[in-house]
Design an enzyme around this catalytic site. Structure first.
Site, short mmCIF file in Angstrom:
data_model
loop_
_atom_site.label_atom_id
_atom_site.label_comp_id
_atom_site.label_asym_id
_atom_site.label_seq_id
_atom_site.Cartn_x
_atom_site.Cartn_y
_atom_site.Cartn_z
N ARG A 92 -0.52 3.57 -13.25
CA ARG A 92 0.86 3.37 -13.73
C ARG A 92 0.99 2.58 -15.31
O ARG A 92 1.70 2.55 -15.82
CB ARG A 92 1.61 2.72 -12.55
CG ARG A 92 1.89 3.37 -11.68
CD ARG A 92 2.33 2.54 -10.24
NE ARG A 92 1.43 1.63 -10.11
CZ ARG A 92 1.62 0.48 -9.14
NH1 ARG A 92 2.60 0.51 -8.41
NH2 ARG A 92 0.57 -0.15 -9.03
N TYR A 115 -2.45 -1.42 6.78
CA TYR A 115 -3.34 -1.00 5.57
C TYR A 115 -4.61 -0.14 6.51
O TYR A 115 -5.24 1.03 6.01
CB TYR A 115 -3.90 -2.14 4.96
CG TYR A 115 -5.16 -1.70 4.07
CD1 TYR A 115 -4.75 -0.97 2.80
CD2 TYR A 115 -6.40 -2.23 4.13
CE1 TYR A 115 -5.73 -0.67 1.95
CE2 TYR A 115 -7.43 -1.74 3.44
CZ TYR A 115 -7.32 -0.86 2.21
OH TYR A 115 -8.25 -0.39 1.46
N THR A 139 -12.54 -6.30 -7.08
CA THR A 139 -11.75 -5.49 -7.95
C THR A 139 -10.48 -6.13 -8.04
O THR A 139 -10.50 -7.57 -7.75
CB THR A 139 -11.64 -3.99 -7.56
OG1 THR A 139 -10.87 -4.25 -6.28
CG2 THR A 139 -12.86 -3.27 -7.40
P1 NDP Z 1 -7.66 -2.09 -7.91
O1 NDP Z 1 -6.45 -2.93 -7.47
O2 NDP Z 1 -8.55 -2.69 -8.78
O3 NDP Z 1 -7.20 -0.52 -8.16
C1 NDP Z 1 -6.25 0.27 -7.45
C2 NDP Z 1 -5.63 1.18 -8.56
O4 NDP Z 1 -4.46 1.88 -7.95
C3 NDP Z 1 -5.21 0.75 -9.75
O5 NDP Z 1 -5.76 1.48 -10.86
C4 NDP Z 1 -3.85 0.84 -9.73
O6 NDP Z 1 -3.30 1.22 -11.13
C5 NDP Z 1 -3.70 2.16 -8.84
N1 NDP Z 1 -2.38 2.39 -8.10
C6 NDP Z 1 -1.72 1.62 -7.38
N2 NDP Z 1 -0.70 1.93 -6.77
C7 NDP Z 1 -0.37 3.03 -7.68
C8 NDP Z 1 0.48 3.89 -7.69
N3 NDP Z 1 1.58 3.95 -6.71
N4 NDP Z 1 0.37 5.22 -8.28
C9 NDP Z 1 -0.73 5.24 -9.17
N5 NDP Z 1 -1.77 4.31 -9.26
C10 NDP Z 1 -1.46 3.37 -8.20
O7 NDP Z 1 -8.51 -1.80 -6.21
P2 NDP Z 1 -9.71 -0.90 -5.86
O8 NDP Z 1 -10.26 -0.41 -7.31
O9 NDP Z 1 -10.61 -1.85 -5.08
O10 NDP Z 1 -9.00 -0.01 -5.10
C11 NDP Z 1 -9.04 1.33 -5.21
C12 NDP Z 1 -9.30 2.04 -3.80
O11 NDP Z 1 -10.38 1.61 -3.15
C13 NDP Z 1 -7.93 1.74 -3.02
O12 NDP Z 1 -7.53 2.91 -2.39
C14 NDP Z 1 -8.37 0.79 -2.10
O13 NDP Z 1 -7.64 0.89 -0.92
C15 NDP Z 1 -9.84 1.03 -1.73
N6 NDP Z 1 -10.67 0.10 -1.32
C16 NDP Z 1 -10.89 -0.96 -1.97
C17 NDP Z 1 -11.77 -2.15 -1.30
C18 NDP Z 1 -12.04 -3.28 -1.93
O14 NDP Z 1 -12.56 -4.18 -1.14
N7 NDP Z 1 -11.64 -3.44 -3.25
C19 NDP Z 1 -12.51 -1.70 -0.05
C20 NDP Z 1 -12.11 -0.33 0.39
C21 NDP Z 1 -11.42 0.43 -0.14
P3 NDP Z 1 -1.94 0.82 -11.67
O15 NDP Z 1 -1.46 -0.17 -11.13
O16 NDP Z 1 -1.88 0.92 -13.22
O17 NDP Z 1 -0.85 2.31 -11.14
C1 8X3 Z 2 -10.75 -3.34 2.06
C2 8X3 Z 2 -11.97 -3.43 2.65
O1 8X3 Z 2 -13.62 -5.14 3.81
O2 8X3 Z 2 -12.04 -5.94 2.27
O3 8X3 Z 2 -10.44 -2.10 2.13
O4 8X3 Z 2 -11.11 -5.23 4.47
S1 8X3 Z 2 -12.21 -4.83 3.28
#
Ligand code: NDP
Ligand code: 8X3
Length: 254
Positions: free
Chosen positions: A39, A153, A188
């Site tokens: 976005r 979540y 992140t």
């Molecule tokens: P970030 O918040 O750094 O990145 C999330 C990304 O998702 C951003 O680029 C954001 O972009 C995008 N996003 C969110 N909502 C929307 C939307 N409605 N449409 C399009 N893009 C969207 O977090 P992570 O990199 O950590 O997250 C990436 C994935 O990894 C997620 O699915 C998260 O659940 C998963 N995850 C993360 C973990 C962690 O500990 N960090 C652990 C396990 C899984 P923008 O705002 O520009 O749209």
């Molecule tokens: C998030 C992973 O370990 O922070 O998806 O709950 S944790």
């Protein structure tokens, strides 16, 4: 493992930050093309500036079902993806199931489930036509292991896990591989988003321990992608060494 993505094109949702951004950088560095979706347009412009002709940036909210449905048609031909990375996602809050904001639950369900399902459905017909293709869905350890406040979540990520396996069942006979990547704590913008932009609170999550980085997870995804086309990694679960499991808590009568 050398990661060459020559001749391949990855569409990555949520490429503006964290895991998605790191993966976009890796694929570009390995000679692949990237469709970076997200976005935040300023971030997309930065990624496009680095990626140049190999990168196509698309402003996209994955909850906008019309925009998702028309995306395959809207992309330039040379950016028709053979890799779809459903990475966009978020957690909002850590409140208990009786107090958490219902609107937060709706947003998580809309983004992590509906967005992922609609993206998959939009691109599946063309992925199935390819001699080889990949769908990588980003799940979470939170989809397998419950923790207080994980409620909706964790539920969305359990869906991502099972949907990924069921996709494999439906895609048998095609050359589309499906992998669900399930990380633990990854430093992140994830926690900043979860805590409504509170950077101090988010920073404490990763205090005095070494979390995964976005690039650790991107590296792992890259390793999955470069395996021979007949090899399908169903699920990858990964955690920092300094994160593990606790005993079951027991509520005792006083
Ligand atoms: P970030 O918040 O750094 O990145 C999330 C990304 O998702 C951003 O680029 C954001 O972009 C995008 N996003 C969110 N909502 C929307 C939307 N409605 N449409 C399009 N893009 C969207 O977090 P992570 O990199 O950590 O997250 C990436 C994935 O990894 C997620 O699915 C998260 O659940 C998963 N995850 C993360 C973990 C962690 O500990 N960090 C652990 C396990 C899984 P923008 O705002 O520009 O749209
Ligand atoms: C998030 C992973 O370990 O922070 O998806 O709950 S944790």
């Amino acid at each position: 493992m050398t990661q060459s993505f020559e001749g391949r094109c990855a569409l990555i949702t949520g490429a503006t930050s964290g895991i998605g951004r790191a993966l976009a950088a890796r694929i570009l560095a390995g000679g692949g093309r990237v469709v970076a979706a997200g976005r935040r347009q300023d971030r997309l412009a930065e990624i496009k500036a680095v990626g140049g002709a190999k990168c196509h940036a698309v402003p996209l909210d994955v909850t906008d079902t019309d925009a998702v449905a028309s995306l395959p048609e809207d992309l330039p031909k040379e950016f028709a993806p053979d890799i779809l990375v459903n990475n966009a996602g978020l957690a909002l809050g850590l409140g208990g199931a009786d107090t958490a904001e219902l609107s937060d639950w709706d947003r998580m369900i809309d983004t992590n489930i509906r967005g992922l399902v609609h993206m998959t459905r939009a691109f599946l017909p063309q992925l199935k036509e390819r001699p080889r293709a990949d769908i990588v869905n980003i799940g979470s350890v939170a989809g397998s292991y419950p923790y207080p406040g994980g409620n909706a979540y964790g539920g969305t990520k359990a869906f991502v896990h099972q949907f990924s396996l069921n996709l494999r069942a439906d895609l048998l006979g095609s050359m589309v591989r499906v992998t669900c990547v399930e990380p633990g704590m990854t430093d992140t913008e994830f926690s900043e988003v979860r805590f409504g932009g509170d950077r101090d609170k988010a920073g404490k999550v990763y205090e005095k321990m070494k979390p995964l980085t976005g690039d650790d997870v991107a590296h792992l995804i890259g390793n999955v992608l470069v395996l021979p086309p007949h090899v399908n990694v169903n699920t990858v679960e990964v955690m920092p060494v300094q994160q593990a499991f606790g005993p079951f808590p027991v509520a005792r009568d006083s």
